[in-house]
Design an enzyme around this catalytic site. Structure first.
Site, PDB file in Angstrom:
ATOM      1  N   TYR A 144      47.697  39.651  41.284  1.00 44.11           N
ATOM      2  CA  TYR A 144      47.385  40.689  40.575  1.00 44.11           C
ATOM      3  C   TYR A 144      46.098  41.766  41.063  1.00 44.11           C
ATOM      4  CZ  TYR A 144      46.175  43.026  35.943  1.00 44.11           C
ATOM      5  OH  TYR A 144      45.857  43.887  35.056  1.00 44.11           O
ATOM      6  N   ASP A 239      41.323  42.218  48.188  1.00 41.27           N
ATOM      7  CA  ASP A 239      40.911  42.432  46.654  1.00 41.27           C
ATOM      8  C   ASP A 239      39.712  41.492  46.259  1.00 41.27           C
ATOM      9  OD1 ASP A 239      42.730  42.956  43.119  1.00 41.27           O
ATOM     10  OD2 ASP A 239      40.727  42.519  43.688  1.00 41.27           O
ATOM     11  N   LYS A 267      34.160  42.644  38.198  1.00 36.23           N
ATOM     12  CA  LYS A 267      33.703  41.501  37.568  1.00 36.23           C
ATOM     13  C   LYS A 267      32.108  41.255  37.617  1.00 36.23           C
ATOM     14  CE  LYS A 267      38.343  39.679  37.320  1.00 36.23           C
ATOM     15  NZ  LYS A 267      38.477  39.552  36.137  1.00 36.23           N
TER      16      LYS A 267
HETATM   17  P1  KE4 Z   1      39.980  45.037  35.611  1.00 37.60           P
HETATM   18  O1  KE4 Z   1      40.762  46.304  35.851  1.00 37.60           O
HETATM   19  O2  KE4 Z   1      40.677  43.823  34.820  1.00 37.60           O
HETATM   20  O3  KE4 Z   1      38.657  45.086  35.658  1.00 37.60           O
HETATM   21  O4  KE4 Z   1      40.445  44.336  37.273  1.00 37.60           O
HETATM   22  C1  KE4 Z   1      41.644  44.136  37.685  1.00 37.60           C
HETATM   23  C2  KE4 Z   1      41.950  43.079  38.513  1.00 37.60           C
HETATM   24  C3  KE4 Z   1      41.955  43.406  39.937  1.00 37.60           C
HETATM   25  N1  KE4 Z   1      42.024  42.551  40.890  1.00 37.60           N
HETATM   26  C4  KE4 Z   1      41.985  41.274  40.465  1.00 37.60           C
HETATM   27  C5  KE4 Z   1      42.133  40.058  41.729  1.00 37.60           C
HETATM   28  C6  KE4 Z   1      41.884  40.935  39.370  1.00 37.60           C
HETATM   29  O5  KE4 Z   1      41.929  39.553  38.820  1.00 37.60           O
HETATM   30  C7  KE4 Z   1      41.822  41.630  38.296  1.00 37.60           C
HETATM   31  C8  KE4 Z   1      41.720  41.343  36.855  1.00 37.60           C
HETATM   32  N2  KE4 Z   1      41.682  39.828  36.372  1.00 37.60           N
HETATM   33  C9  KE4 Z   1      42.207  39.590  34.992  1.00 37.60           C
HETATM   34  C10 KE4 Z   1      42.527  38.217  34.943  1.00 37.60           C
HETATM   35  N3  KE4 Z   1      42.868  37.368  36.106  1.00 37.60           N
HETATM   36  C11 KE4 Z   1      41.254  40.101  33.993  1.00 37.60           C
HETATM   37  C12 KE4 Z   1      41.565  39.686  32.602  1.00 37.60           C
HETATM   38  C13 KE4 Z   1      42.456  40.452  31.751  1.00 37.60           C
HETATM   39  O6  KE4 Z   1      43.288  41.170  32.514  1.00 37.60           O
HETATM   40  O7  KE4 Z   1      42.203  40.479  30.568  1.00 37.60           O
END
Ligand code: KE4
Length: 430
Positions: A144, A239, A267
């Site tokens: 993701y 990523d 993060k």
């Molecule tokens: P954000 O747009 O949520 O800051 O980042 C997206 C993203 C990009 N790449 C990776 C590998 C990620 O894991 C994420 C976002 N992770 C999720 C949970 N695995 C965030 C939690 C959520 O969606 O509420």
């Protein structure tokens, strides 16, 4: 209007916020429960508005590696906020955080701040397309990369065919440029490159997958991926939104020794405030506006309060490298506890871990890709999740997320968690 319980707030929120949440996973739908509403958090603990205390292994989905409300980080946020929260103008703090990132991650000579991982990925993909003048990209099933249209895509009938939307609202025309392959599948990767390598702008990979549960990369897979991307002039985007400063201070790329062309961060680099970033070699990054022709912008990009939280967090990690050894030791104890409890009670459990990020899958198979991850028993996971919450252990409400430890988790937390794993596992087969 004094709302008392999580359930009451949840019911009210659902009337005016889709699902009552601002990010879907928080609604607890895959575990069939109502989510606790959080009042505060401190160190390894999180407290809901109903008076419950939990040991937290979500850590805001990764950022809270130092633990919640780390005093020096809070102090830095307060100090920055007192000087004003946003100017829409350059500040020294942006240079400071960029400088730490460029020194920490060898493949990054220049970096651009944005406000989320999604925004960083979206910008990195546009940059790769602008740099290579190619349109197609390759991602891996189960990874993701945020919710930008081109990444909400699943494999068409076969890996070689064009992607199809994985969400309503994503036009077919966006999805068709995204190919999908299986994680750790070298044969498929070689085939795709032999067929369409010259058409690919980029391959994007979670160097340790965290979104199908934790799945580790096989070294040969990483090696071939880097070789093929170089051979066909395809940019490799790692990523590292989760793994950056999580698996090592230099990210998974330093841990596994693979140098990407572009790295995406999120993060941890914001220390719990909204920060994303993408960076890479100078000749690539100078394609970005206002220097080059690839446009990207953001009102709150490099926000000084968010920068202050990120700077302080990364400074503490940089100046205390033993934090990573301690995190690894704690992670190893939990991994052992899962394996032993699985053996003791005849529960099929397979654990993947790197450092302080881990997942326990309810399957007897080795989990090495999306297929084996989704072969795990999600009903058993639901029982496990409910049991752990009952025990005061707060983990991600999905089999396909990661458990994150922080520097604030102490021996007492670990012992209590091990006890709870044993107790919950003893009930799973009943
Ligand atoms: P954000 O747009 O949520 O800051 O980042 C997206 C993203 C990009 N790449 C990776 C590998 C990620 O894991 C994420 C976002 N992770 C999720 C949970 N695995 C965030 C939690 C959520 O969606 O509420």
């Amino acid at each position: 209007m004094a709302l008392k319980s999580s359930l009451e707030v949840f019911e009210k929120s659902k009337e005016i916020i889709p699902g009552g949440v601002n990010s879907p996973v928080r609604a607890y739908r895959s575990v069939g429960l109502n989510p606790p509403y959080i009042k505060k958090a401190k160190g390894s603990k999180i407290f809901d508005i109903d008076g419950n205390t939990y040991i937290d292994y979500v850590g805001s989905w990764g950022p809270m590696i130092l633990g919640h409300a780390f005093p020096e980080v809070i102090e830095a946020i307060k100090e920055a906020a007192e000087c004003g929260t946003s100017f829409g103008a350059p500040t020294e703090k942006e240079f400071e955080l960029a400088d730490i990132l460029c020194h920490a991650v060898p493949s990054v000579e220049m970096v651009r701040m944005v406000s989320s991982g999604t925004e960083a990925v979206m910008s990195a993909i546009r940059l790769a397309r602008g740099y290579t003048r190619r349109d197609r990209i390759l991602k891996f099933e189960g990874c993701y990369h945020g919710h930008s249209d081109g990444l909400l895509v699943k494999a068409g009938s076969g890996a070689l065919t064009t992607g199809v939307p994985d969400s309503a609202g994503v036009p077919y025309d966006y999805a068709k440029n995204t190919l999908t392959a299986s994680y750790n599948n070298i044969e498929e990767l070689i085939h795709i490159f032999s067929e369409v390598g010259n058409e690919l702008a980029a391959v994007i990979l979670e160097p340790v997958a965290g979104n199908m549960g934790v799945v580790l990369p096989e070294l040969e897979f990483l090696k071939i991926l880097r070789e093929k991307t170089e051979e066909y002039g395809v940019l490799l985007i790692l990523d590292e939104v989760i793994t950056g400063f999580r698996v090592a201070f230099g990210g998974a790329q330093s841990y596994y020794g693979i140098l990407p062309d572009i790295t995406v961060f999120g993060k941890i680099i914001g220390g719990g405030m909204p920060v994303g970033a993408y960076g890479g070699r100078r000749e690539i990054m100078e394609m970005i506006s206002p220097v080059g022709p690839v446009y990207q912008a953001g009102t709150l990009s490099g926000n000084p309060v968010a920068m202050a939280a990120g700077i302080k967090t990364l400074q503490i990690l940089r100046d205390n490298p033993d934090i990573y050894n301690a995190l690894d030791k704690k992670g190893a104890r939990l991994e052992k506890a899962f394996i032993e409890a699985g053996d003791r009670y005849g529960v099929p459990a397979s654990v993947n871990r790197v450092g302080s990020m881990l997942s326990a899958f309810f399957t007897g198979d080795k989990v090495r890709d999306f297929k084996t991850a989704t072969g795990s028993d999600t009903h058993m996971f639901k029982k496990y999740f409910a049991g752990m919450l009952e025990e005061g252990i707060y983990i991600a409400p999905s089999q396909f997320e990661a458990m994150f430890l922080s520097a604030a988790h102490d021996d007492k937390d670990t012992e209590k968690t091990i006890e709870s794993i044993d107790k919950v596992f003893s009930q799973l087969k009943k």
